[in-house]
Design an enzyme around this catalytic site. Structure first.
Site: not given
Ligand code: 5GP
Length: 183
Positions: A43-44, A99-100, A103, A154-155, A161, A167
């Site tokens: 949902k991000g 994508e939001d 990470d 962590f943002v 969220d 959100r």
């Molecule tokens: P990845 O698979 O790249 O490690 O993680 C991607 C997903 O993790 C993002 O789509 C998001 O949902 C969540 N995520 C990663 N870092 C953050 C962060 O700093 N804040 C939030 N709210 N979600 C995050």
């Protein structure tokens, strides 16, 4: 709600300015193809996708996909699951994943491989935020459109969220560690 934040990382004005720039760049790049299918990762992506779409002055289509996230934790489990698939057949389409945040990159690597198999005409990636320091060394992701590189924190806000909250903040901020240290 605002009191739960340690700092504001990117304020509303900077977000909107960058979204306008990305929209203009995407519109210029896709003008020739005559096709653009934006695929938002729920949902991000919600706030970003809606603002971005309004800044792309081209005919376009939108669809959404949902992937398992961290649940109530702030760390990636590395386990990715498809929760909701697209309604659209993307074969032959020009697809832009929206994508939001990236990470570790695991989520996007999974999604990209799933969508690649369906033979889109092109597949590009647009992310609002990127944490380059956190990238899993095994994962290689090339981002075509990037809003902001951010440090390893962590943002929340602007669609992002923590345990389904924050959100609706109009800016990107860093939560105070005591808010999630209980998990
Ligand atoms: P990845 O698979 O790249 O490690 O993680 C991607 C997903 O993790 C993002 O789509 C998001 O949902 C969540 N995520 C990663 N870092 C953050 C962060 O700093 N804040 C939030 N709210 N979600 C995050």
């Amino acid at each position: 709600m605002h009191n739960d934040l340690a700092t504001v990382l990117i304020d509303d004005a900077r977000l909107q300015q960058r979204v306008r720039e990305l929209g203009a760049q995407i519109a210029a790049d896709y003008a020739e193809t005559g096709d653009l299918l934006m695929v938002g990762v729920l949902k991000g992506c919600a706030m970003f996708m809606m603002d971005l779409a309004r800044c792309i002055d081209l005919p376009l289509a939108m669809d959404f996909i949902a992937i398992s996230s961290y649940g109530q934790s702030t760390e990636s489990s590395g386990v990715v699951r498809l929760l909701k698939d697209l309604d659209t057949d993307i074969a032959g389409r020009h697809v832009l994943i929206v994508e939001d945040i990236i990470d570790s990159g695991l989520t996007l690597a999974y999604l990209r491989s799933q969508l690649d198999r369906r033979n889109p005409a092109s597949l590009r990636i647009c992310t609002l935020l990127n944490k380059p320091e956190r990238r899993d060394p095994e994962v290689s992701i090339s981002v075509d459109y990037l809003g902001f590189d951010i440090p390893n924190a962590f943002v929340v806000g602007y669609g992002l969220d923590y345990a389904e909250r924050y959100r609706n903040l109009p800016y990107i901020g860093v939560l105070k560690p005591e808010i999630y240290s209980g998990h």
